[in-house]
Design a protein around this motif. Structure first.
Motif, PDB file in Angstrom:
ATOM      1  N   TYR B  36      33.215  91.171 -98.096  1.00 27.88           N
ATOM      2  CA  TYR B  36      32.610  90.812 -99.359  1.00 27.88           C
ATOM      3  C   TYR B  36      33.689  90.138-100.198  1.00 27.88           C
ATOM      4  CZ  TYR B  36      28.102  93.285 -99.138  1.00 27.88           C
ATOM      5  OH  TYR B  36      26.818  93.679 -98.827  1.00 27.88           O
ATOM      6  N   GLN B  38      34.872  89.399-104.236  1.00 29.03           N
ATOM      7  CA  GLN B  38      34.663  89.781-105.631  1.00 29.03           C
ATOM      8  C   GLN B  38      35.570  88.949-106.516  1.00 29.03           C
ATOM      9  OE1 GLN B  38      35.519  93.901-106.788  1.00 29.03           O
ATOM     10  NE2 GLN B  38      33.982  93.796-108.395  1.00 29.03           N
ATOM     11  N   LYS B  42      33.599  90.392-111.814  1.00 25.67           N
ATOM     12  CA  LYS B  42      32.249  90.048-111.370  1.00 25.67           C
ATOM     13  C   LYS B  42      31.790  91.042-110.310  1.00 25.67           C
ATOM     14  CE  LYS B  42      31.760  86.029-113.543  1.00 25.67           C
ATOM     15  NZ  LYS B  42      30.647  85.745-114.474  1.00 25.67           N
ATOM     16  N   GLU B  43      30.538  90.894-109.886  1.00 24.85           N
ATOM     17  CA  GLU B  43      30.018  91.771-108.863  1.00 24.85           C
ATOM     18  C   GLU B  43      30.421  91.283-107.475  1.00 24.85           C
ATOM     19  OE1 GLU B  43      28.381  89.553-110.549  1.00 24.85           O
ATOM     20  OE2 GLU B  43      26.650  88.753-109.436  1.00 24.85           O
ATOM     21  N   PRO B  44      30.515  92.187-106.495  1.00 20.53           N
ATOM     22  CA  PRO B  44      30.820  91.783-105.117  1.00 20.53           C
ATOM     23  C   PRO B  44      29.634  91.027-104.506  1.00 20.53           C
ATOM     24  CG  PRO B  44      31.124  94.149-105.439  1.00 20.53           C
ATOM     25  CD  PRO B  44      30.373  93.643-106.628  1.00 20.53           C
TER      26      PRO B  44
END
Lengths: 115, 112
Positions: B36, B38, B42-44
């Motif tokens: 992932y 990120q 911020k969001e992953p």
């Protein structure tokens, strides 16, 4: 087509107060996950819920923390009697259901600051 | 011992260069593997899944070594926009739903 919606985006609480964080999953998603991210650290799993059911709460602190995902409305992560160590970003994620796709769709997070 | 361990970095990478980093996992019952990304505050977001045979997605190549319990990510021809934290993620065989376990992340800074 809205993604995962979290609110509030930022929340400031004094020690001893309650914090309520809300999460609306993506349309069509019935599974919700809550993660906590402390400053400069990775995401830690807290709880996994389906509608009206807690499936896995192995990451939830034993006291002060609770989560629900009612039949109607958003999922709620509730922190009672907050302490400074609760200051973190709380991310909600959703998925369609069980599977190994590995894709969780995350909201933008709720940043809790405890004074 | 952490379930998923990563070098936190930062990896300072000249634009156009190649960078690679690993992640180790402790539980041999780990079934699925992912990277992932990120961005700061911020969001992953899912970057790519990691398959046993290794897989490529544009400039990104992921490898899995089950015997040694590590996965790797290689970024070729680095762009400034690749600057981010890369999260190594595993899913255990017995994990409920899509419950994922995240590493602490490796920070990559691509500089002109």
């Amino acid at each position: 087509n809205a993604g995962v919606m979290q609110n509030p985006r930022h929340l400031v609480r004094r020690r001893g107060q309650e914090a309520r964080l809300r999460c609306s999953p993506m349309k069509g998603h019935s599974h919700v996950y809550w993660y906590r991210q402390l400053p400069e650290e990775g995401l830690k799993f807290m709880v996994y819920l389906q509608k009206e059911n807690i499936i896995d709460e192995s990451g939830m602190p034993k006291e002060r923390f609770s989560a629900e995902f009612p039949k109607e409305g958003p999922s709620i992560l509730r922190i009672q009697q907050v302490v400074r160590g609760d200051s973190a970003a709380y991310f909600c994620a959703s998925s369609t259901g069980q599977g190994t796709t590995g894709e969780l769709f995350f909201g933008e997070g709720s940043r809790l600051t405890v004074l | 011992r952490k379930e998923v361990e990563q070098d936190p970095g930062p990896f300072n990478v000249p634009e156009g260069a190649t960078v690679a980093f690993n992640c180790t996992y402790s539980n041999s019952a780990s079934q699925s593997f992912f990277w992932y990304r990120q961005d700061c505050r911020k969001e992953p977001k899912l970057l790519m899944s990691v398959y046993s045979s290794g897989n490529e997605d544009g400039r990104f190549t992921a490898q899995l070594n089950r015997a040694s319990q590590y996965i790797s990510l290689l970024i070729r021809d680095s762009k400034l926009s690749d600057s981010a934290t890369y999260l190594c993620v595993v899913r255990l065989i017995k994990a409920a739903g899509n419950k994922l376990t995240f590493g602490g992340g490796t920070r990559v800074l691509v500089k002109p």
